[in-house]
Design an enzyme around this catalytic site. Structure first.
Site, PDB file in Angstrom:
ATOM      1  N   SER A   9      82.152  50.871 -22.469  1.00 28.80           N
ATOM      2  CA  SER A   9      83.188  51.720 -22.789  1.00 28.80           C
ATOM      3  C   SER A   9      84.756  50.996 -22.972  1.00 28.80           C
ATOM      4  O   SER A   9      85.121  50.224 -21.835  1.00 28.80           O
ATOM      5  CB  SER A   9      83.331  52.645 -21.283  1.00 28.80           C
ATOM      6  OG  SER A   9      84.808  53.179 -21.264  1.00 28.80           O
ATOM      7  N   HIS A  34      81.455  52.776 -26.744  1.00 28.81           N
ATOM      8  CA  HIS A  34      81.802  54.216 -26.176  1.00 28.81           C
ATOM      9  C   HIS A  34      83.285  54.529 -25.815  1.00 28.81           C
ATOM     10  O   HIS A  34      84.126  53.665 -25.453  1.00 28.81           O
ATOM     11  CB  HIS A  34      80.954  54.167 -24.651  1.00 28.81           C
ATOM     12  CG  HIS A  34      81.177  55.313 -23.810  1.00 28.81           C
ATOM     13  ND1 HIS A  34      80.204  56.495 -23.902  1.00 28.81           N
ATOM     14  CD2 HIS A  34      81.998  55.908 -22.731  1.00 28.81           C
ATOM     15  CE1 HIS A  34      80.715  57.652 -23.164  1.00 28.81           C
ATOM     16  NE2 HIS A  34      81.626  57.002 -22.444  1.00 28.81           N
ATOM     17  N   ASP A  36      86.158  56.922 -24.648  1.00 23.70           N
ATOM     18  CA  ASP A  36      86.493  58.062 -23.773  1.00 23.70           C
ATOM     19  C   ASP A  36      87.798  58.792 -24.202  1.00 23.70           C
ATOM     20  O   ASP A  36      88.888  58.125 -23.948  1.00 23.70           O
ATOM     21  CB  ASP A  36      86.663  57.286 -22.278  1.00 23.70           C
ATOM     22  CG  ASP A  36      85.195  57.064 -21.733  1.00 23.70           C
ATOM     23  OD1 ASP A  36      84.290  57.809 -21.788  1.00 23.70           O
ATOM     24  OD2 ASP A  36      85.115  55.840 -21.368  1.00 23.70           O
ATOM     25  N   MET A  38      90.460  61.430 -23.156  1.00 20.30           N
ATOM     26  CA  MET A  38      90.836  62.431 -21.755  1.00 20.30           C
ATOM     27  C   MET A  38      92.046  63.006 -22.112  1.00 20.30           C
ATOM     28  O   MET A  38      93.130  62.265 -22.746  1.00 20.30           O
ATOM     29  CB  MET A  38      90.993  61.384 -20.806  1.00 20.30           C
ATOM     30  CG  MET A  38      89.846  60.521 -20.297  1.00 20.30           C
ATOM     31  SD  MET A  38      89.927  59.503 -18.771  1.00 20.30           S
ATOM     32  CE  MET A  38      88.688  58.791 -18.677  1.00 20.30           C
ATOM     33  N   HIS A  67      83.086  60.383 -26.176  1.00 21.40           N
ATOM     34  CA  HIS A  67      82.803  61.154 -24.947  1.00 21.40           C
ATOM     35  C   HIS A  67      84.108  62.277 -24.929  1.00 21.40           C
ATOM     36  O   HIS A  67      85.296  61.485 -24.378  1.00 21.40           O
ATOM     37  CB  HIS A  67      82.628  60.187 -23.953  1.00 21.40           C
ATOM     38  CG  HIS A  67      82.443  60.992 -22.453  1.00 21.40           C
ATOM     39  ND1 HIS A  67      82.527  60.273 -21.201  1.00 21.40           N
ATOM     40  CD2 HIS A  67      82.461  62.209 -22.004  1.00 21.40           C
ATOM     41  CE1 HIS A  67      82.380  61.039 -20.300  1.00 21.40           C
ATOM     42  NE2 HIS A  67      82.421  62.346 -20.667  1.00 21.40           N
ATOM     43  N   MET A  69      86.273  64.191 -22.987  1.00 22.37           N
ATOM     44  CA  MET A  69      86.745  65.167 -21.563  1.00 22.37           C
ATOM     45  C   MET A  69      87.901  65.815 -21.856  1.00 22.37           C
ATOM     46  O   MET A  69      89.026  65.564 -21.381  1.00 22.37           O
ATOM     47  CB  MET A  69      86.960  63.898 -20.542  1.00 22.37           C
ATOM     48  CG  MET A  69      85.598  63.010 -20.073  1.00 22.37           C
ATOM     49  SD  MET A  69      86.128  61.717 -19.283  1.00 22.37           S
ATOM     50  CE  MET A  69      85.891  60.570 -20.749  1.00 22.37           C
ATOM     51  N   MET A 138      76.810  62.021 -15.976  1.00 20.97           N
ATOM     52  CA  MET A 138      78.005  61.167 -15.387  1.00 20.97           C
ATOM     53  C   MET A 138      77.670  60.828 -14.038  1.00 20.97           C
ATOM     54  O   MET A 138      77.225  61.470 -13.143  1.00 20.97           O
ATOM     55  CB  MET A 138      79.286  62.235 -15.025  1.00 20.97           C
ATOM     56  CG  MET A 138      80.144  62.467 -16.264  1.00 20.97           C
ATOM     57  SD  MET A 138      80.510  61.109 -17.389  1.00 20.97           S
ATOM     58  CE  MET A 138      81.717  60.420 -16.207  1.00 20.97           C
ATOM     59  N   GLY A 143      87.371  60.417 -15.443  1.00 19.71           N
ATOM     60  CA  GLY A 143      88.741  60.424 -15.429  1.00 19.71           C
ATOM     61  C   GLY A 143      89.285  59.079 -15.383  1.00 19.71           C
ATOM     62  O   GLY A 143      90.034  58.769 -15.855  1.00 19.71           O
ATOM     63  N   PHE A 144      88.450  58.149 -14.687  1.00 19.74           N
ATOM     64  CA  PHE A 144      88.873  56.825 -14.376  1.00 19.74           C
ATOM     65  C   PHE A 144      87.622  55.869 -14.672  1.00 19.74           C
ATOM     66  O   PHE A 144      86.560  56.228 -14.140  1.00 19.74           O
ATOM     67  CB  PHE A 144      89.420  56.583 -13.088  1.00 19.74           C
ATOM     68  CG  PHE A 144      90.647  57.600 -12.860  1.00 19.74           C
ATOM     69  CD1 PHE A 144      91.574  57.378 -13.449  1.00 19.74           C
ATOM     70  CD2 PHE A 144      90.273  58.772 -12.298  1.00 19.74           C
ATOM     71  CE1 PHE A 144      92.983  58.343 -13.453  1.00 19.74           C
ATOM     72  CE2 PHE A 144      91.283  59.871 -11.959  1.00 19.74           C
ATOM     73  CZ  PHE A 144      92.780  59.306 -12.564  1.00 19.74           C
ATOM     74  N   GLY A 145      88.030  54.785 -15.129  1.00 19.01           N
ATOM     75  CA  GLY A 145      86.825  53.632 -15.048  1.00 19.01           C
ATOM     76  C   GLY A 145      87.013  52.878 -13.705  1.00 19.01           C
ATOM     77  O   GLY A 145      87.753  53.168 -12.774  1.00 19.01           O
ATOM     78  N   GLY A 146      85.983  52.038 -13.530  1.00 21.11           N
ATOM     79  CA  GLY A 146      85.980  51.394 -12.265  1.00 21.11           C
ATOM     80  C   GLY A 146      85.465  52.001 -11.030  1.00 21.11           C
ATOM     81  O   GLY A 146      85.839  51.408  -9.678  1.00 21.11           O
ATOM     82  N   ASP A 180      76.838  57.320 -17.357  1.00 20.24           N
ATOM     83  CA  ASP A 180      77.951  56.649 -17.546  1.00 20.24           C
ATOM     84  C   ASP A 180      78.649  56.791 -16.262  1.00 20.24           C
ATOM     85  O   ASP A 180      78.954  57.994 -15.657  1.00 20.24           O
ATOM     86  CB  ASP A 180      78.849  57.762 -18.584  1.00 20.24           C
ATOM     87  CG  ASP A 180      80.015  57.381 -18.688  1.00 20.24           C
ATOM     88  OD1 ASP A 180      80.606  56.185 -18.283  1.00 20.24           O
ATOM     89  OD2 ASP A 180      81.211  57.949 -19.536  1.00 20.24           O
ATOM     90  N   GLY A 181      79.129  55.498 -15.787  1.00 20.99           N
ATOM     91  CA  GLY A 181      79.960  55.544 -14.531  1.00 20.99           C
ATOM     92  C   GLY A 181      79.204  54.492 -13.355  1.00 20.99           C
ATOM     93  O   GLY A 181      78.224  54.753 -12.951  1.00 20.99           O
ATOM     94  N   GLY A 182      80.017  53.468 -13.137  1.00 18.97           N
ATOM     95  CA  GLY A 182      79.743  52.554 -12.143  1.00 18.97           C
ATOM     96  C   GLY A 182      78.466  51.745 -12.410  1.00 18.97           C
ATOM     97  O   GLY A 182      77.490  51.207 -11.381  1.00 18.97           O
ATOM     98  N   GLY A 202      81.756  50.136 -18.526  1.00 21.28           N
ATOM     99  CA  GLY A 202      83.129  49.737 -18.821  1.00 21.28           C
ATOM    100  C   GLY A 202      83.474  48.460 -18.373  1.00 21.28           C
ATOM    101  O   GLY A 202      83.695  47.297 -18.673  1.00 21.28           O
ATOM    102  N   SER A 203      83.995  48.607 -16.870  1.00 25.46           N
ATOM    103  CA  SER A 203      84.742  47.617 -15.936  1.00 25.46           C
ATOM    104  C   SER A 203      83.445  46.464 -15.946  1.00 25.46           C
ATOM    105  O   SER A 203      84.066  45.220 -15.891  1.00 25.46           O
ATOM    106  CB  SER A 203      84.947  47.990 -14.800  1.00 25.46           C
ATOM    107  OG  SER A 203      83.989  48.885 -13.871  1.00 25.46           O
TER     108      SER A 203
HETATM  109  C1  DX5 Z   1      84.906  57.907 -16.863  1.00 18.81           C
HETATM  110  C2  DX5 Z   1      84.473  57.455 -18.049  1.00 18.81           C
HETATM  111  C3  DX5 Z   1      83.445  56.329 -18.205  1.00 18.81           C
HETATM  112  C4  DX5 Z   1      84.063  55.289 -17.528  1.00 18.81           C
HETATM  113  C5  DX5 Z   1      83.043  53.943 -17.333  1.00 18.81           C
HETATM  114  O1  DX5 Z   1      85.618  59.018 -16.865  1.00 18.81           O
HETATM  115  O2  DX5 Z   1      83.663  58.564 -18.941  1.00 18.81           O
HETATM  116  O3  DX5 Z   1      83.002  55.987 -19.562  1.00 18.81           O
HETATM  117  O4  DX5 Z   1      85.289  54.353 -18.413  1.00 18.81           O
HETATM  118  O5  DX5 Z   1      83.832  52.998 -16.655  1.00 18.81           O
HETATM  119  P1  DX5 Z   1      82.929  52.015 -15.641  1.00 18.81           P
HETATM  120  O6  DX5 Z   1      81.542  51.438 -16.247  1.00 18.81           O
HETATM  121  O7  DX5 Z   1      83.852  51.110 -15.052  1.00 18.81           O
HETATM  122  O8  DX5 Z   1      82.529  52.965 -14.367  1.00 18.81           O
HETATM  123 ZN    ZN Z   2      82.590  58.196 -20.829  1.00 13.27          ZN
END
Ligand code: DX5
Ligand code: ZN
Length: 228
Positions: A9, A34, A36, A38, A67, A69, A138, A143-146, A180-182, A202-203
């Site tokens: 991401s 990927h 994102d 928003m 993706h 959002m 999800m 809304g946020f990475g990490g 997607d996420g973590g 992502g992170s």
């Molecule tokens: C969250 C995004 C994800 C996010 C993943 O809303 O859709 O794609 O960037 O980031 P990590 O892998 O850091 O959770």
């Molecule tokens: Zn995403």
């Protein structure tokens, strides 16, 4: 067994050097980019749109996985298709007419998918199975990475996998199952064992220390851990 697909991401990339960043992840073995989107309405954050998609398109060969959002959804579909998106996914709560939006994405030459928030029930997919190319679960609130992986995603992945397998066994088209996420090297094995075939990271990717081989190192570590 097919190796898992990794979709870094770019939310966690250095936006000041985005072309370089997407080239680097492709060279490191990324399967998809990927992307994102928003809107500060469907989710409490504001990111990137079709202009940025168009700008990175010439830098990579791999598919761009958009993706969305955003709410509403439909007006952005043709814009992203034109900007070079290959896959477009959206959240069913954000579209008034889910079936129509899915159809519109395919009509624009892209693969179509639904995204399920942690509390969104899988029933949303039941009547549109034949219109889906991707199902994205999800594993954090969007809304946020990490953020930290929500463990109840694992049984939900198993349930989604079962629905998809039943659909395919009855002669339906293949549907990818993305998460997607973590996602990290220490939980990807469980995620893949629960049925995911495509993992957004992502992170984990963009935060990879150079000392551990940078993007290439983490991509290999994720793929190896996934089959372990
Ligand atoms: C969250 C995004 C994800 C996010 C993943 O809303 O859709 O794609 O960037 O980031 P990590 O892998 O850091 O959770
Ligand atoms: Zn995403």
């Amino acid at each position: 067994m097919n190796p898992v697909r990794i979709a870094p991401s770019i939310l966690s990339a250095d936006f000041a050097r985005l072309g370089e960043e997407v080239r680097a992840i492709e060279a490191a073995g990324a399967d998809w980019v990927h992307f994102d989107v928003m809107d500060n309405h469907y989710v409490p954050n504001l990111t990137i749109g079709p202009l940025v998609c168009e700008a990175i398109r010439p830098h990579v060969q791999i598919p761009i996985d958009v993706h969305l959002m955003v709410e509403p959804v439909d007006a952005l579909v043709p814009l992203f298709a034109k900007a070079g998106a290959n896959i477009i996914t959206f959240h069913p709560e954000a579209s008034r007419h889910v079936d129509r939006t899915l159809q519109m994405i395919r009509d624009h030459g892209c693969k179509a998918g639904l995204v399920f928030n942690p509390a969104t029930p899988l029933e949303w997919m039941d009547h549109v199975m034949d219109r889906l190319d991707v199902v994205l679960l999800m594993s954090v609130n969007p809304g946020f990475g990490g953020q930290k992986f929500i463990p109840s995603t694992l049984p939900k992945l198993q349930a989604a996998r079962q629905r998809i397998n039943t659909h395919v066994a009855r002669g339906g088209q293949p549907i990818l199952l993305e998460v997607d996420g973590g996602v990290k090297t220490d939980n990807i094995a469980q995620i893949v064992a629960a049925g995911a075939d495509t993992c957004v990271a992502g992170s984990a990717v963009f935060g990879a220390p150079d000392a551990d081989g940078g993007y290439r190192g983490v991509m290999q570590a994720l793929k190896q851990a996934a089959v372990a």
